[in-house]
Write a protein that holds these residues in place. Structure first.
Motif, PDB file in Angstrom:
ATOM      1  N   ALA A   1       0.836  -1.205   0.000  1.00 58.29           N
ATOM      2  CA  ALA A   1       0.000   0.000   0.000  1.00 58.29           C
ATOM      3  C   ALA A   1       0.865   1.247   0.000  1.00 58.29           C
ATOM      4  N   LEU A   2       1.905   1.263   0.820  1.00 60.86           N
ATOM      5  CA  LEU A   2       2.788   2.428   0.874  1.00 60.86           C
ATOM      6  C   LEU A   2       3.471   2.681  -0.460  1.00 60.86           C
ATOM      7  N   VAL A   3       3.913   1.612  -1.096  1.00 60.21           N
ATOM      8  CA  VAL A   3       4.561   1.753  -2.407  1.00 60.21           C
ATOM      9  C   VAL A   3       3.557   2.279  -3.431  1.00 60.21           C
ATOM     10  N   LEU A   4       2.346   1.712  -3.442  1.00 56.26           N
ATOM     11  CA  LEU A   4       1.308   2.165  -4.380  1.00 56.26           C
ATOM     12  C   LEU A   4       0.950   3.622  -4.139  1.00 56.26           C
ATOM     13  N   PHE A   5       0.667   3.979  -2.882  1.00 54.60           N
ATOM     14  CA  PHE A   5       0.234   5.336  -2.574  1.00 54.60           C
ATOM     15  C   PHE A   5       1.334   6.363  -2.800  1.00 54.60           C
TER      16      PHE A   5
ATOM     17  N   SER B   1      -4.232   6.475  -4.367  1.00 51.14           N
ATOM     18  CA  SER B   1      -5.242   5.484  -4.748  1.00 51.14           C
ATOM     19  C   SER B   1      -6.195   5.238  -3.599  1.00 51.14           C
ATOM     20  N   SER B   2      -7.269   4.547  -3.905  1.00 51.10           N
ATOM     21  CA  SER B   2      -8.268   4.206  -2.887  1.00 51.10           C
ATOM     22  C   SER B   2      -7.982   2.822  -2.306  1.00 51.10           C
ATOM     23  N   ALA B   3      -8.664   2.510  -1.216  1.00 53.49           N
ATOM     24  CA  ALA B   3      -8.558   1.170  -0.626  1.00 53.49           C
ATOM     25  C   ALA B   3      -9.097   0.125  -1.602  1.00 53.49           C
TER      26      ALA B   3
ATOM     27  N   GLY C   1       0.236   7.449  10.968  1.00 53.58           N
ATOM     28  CA  GLY C   1       0.648   8.700  10.345  1.00 53.58           C
ATOM     29  C   GLY C   1       1.433   8.525   9.057  1.00 53.58           C
ATOM     30  N   LEU C   2       1.345   7.340   8.447  1.00 51.90           N
ATOM     31  CA  LEU C   2       2.121   7.053   7.242  1.00 51.90           C
ATOM     32  C   LEU C   2       1.378   7.382   5.951  1.00 51.90           C
ATOM     33  N   VAL C   3       0.050   7.438   6.027  1.00 53.42           N
ATOM     34  CA  VAL C   3      -0.755   7.854   4.872  1.00 53.42           C
ATOM     35  C   VAL C   3      -1.777   8.880   5.338  1.00 53.42           C
ATOM     36  N   GLU C   4      -2.256   9.661   4.369  1.00 53.73           N
ATOM     37  CA  GLU C   4      -3.258  10.685   4.669  1.00 53.73           C
ATOM     38  C   GLU C   4      -4.223  10.777   3.501  1.00 53.73           C
TER      39      GLU C   4
ATOM     40  N   TRP D   1      -5.919   7.919  -0.973  1.00 56.61           N
ATOM     41  CA  TRP D   1      -4.839   8.047   0.007  1.00 56.61           C
ATOM     42  C   TRP D   1      -3.501   8.312  -0.662  1.00 56.61           C
ATOM     43  N   ARG D   2      -2.615   8.992   0.068  1.00 62.57           N
ATOM     44  CA  ARG D   2      -1.226   9.192  -0.371  1.00 62.57           C
ATOM     45  C   ARG D   2      -0.324   9.046   0.854  1.00 62.57           C
ATOM     46  N   THR D   3       0.952   8.807   0.595  1.00 58.72           N
ATOM     47  CA  THR D   3       1.899   8.678   1.709  1.00 58.72           C
ATOM     48  C   THR D   3       2.277  10.051   2.240  1.00 58.72           C
ATOM     49  N   THR D   4       2.689  10.077   3.489  1.00 62.30           N
ATOM     50  CA  THR D   4       3.140  11.325   4.104  1.00 62.30           C
ATOM     51  C   THR D   4       4.648  11.490   3.983  1.00 62.30           C
TER      52      THR D   4
END
Length: 97
Positions: A19-23, A28-30, A55-58, A73-76
């Motif tokens: 998810a972190l790599v994708l975002f 992207s959405s869930a 706190g890793l995505v927002e 969502w996107r990464t922080t």
């Protein structure tokens, strides 16, 4: 130490690292994450919420999809793709990250 343990627990699941790599690449959405990793939207959202709690995505934006709203969502922070590559390189052939 508690904060480090919480962070490691958040990224310790393979779906969450994906998810972190994708975002990081594309907000992207869930639902989109679930399609990518083979999970239901609700199961994917569970993992996204764990990342958000750490706190890793927002939230990036809200999309309207038929009768409901879908959060994107996107990464922080950056560097998740590099971490994934490093982990994959460290794993012996035949084992999964």
């Amino acid at each position: 130490m508690l904060e480090e343990t919480f962070l490691l627990a958040a990224v310790g699941h393979p779906v969450r690292l994906q998810a972190l790599v994708l975002f990081e690449r594309t907000p992207s959405s869930a639902r989109e994450l679930g399609e990518l990793v083979g999970l239901s939207p609700s199961a994917a959202l569970y993992h996204v919420r764990k990342l958000a709690d750490a706190g890793l995505v927002e939230p990036h934006e809200i999309r309207r999809r038929r009768a409901f709203e879908e959060r994107v969502w996107r990464t922080t922070t950056n560097g998740w793709g590099k971490l994934e590559r490093l982990l994959r390189a460290a794993v012996p052939p035949g084992q999964r990250v």
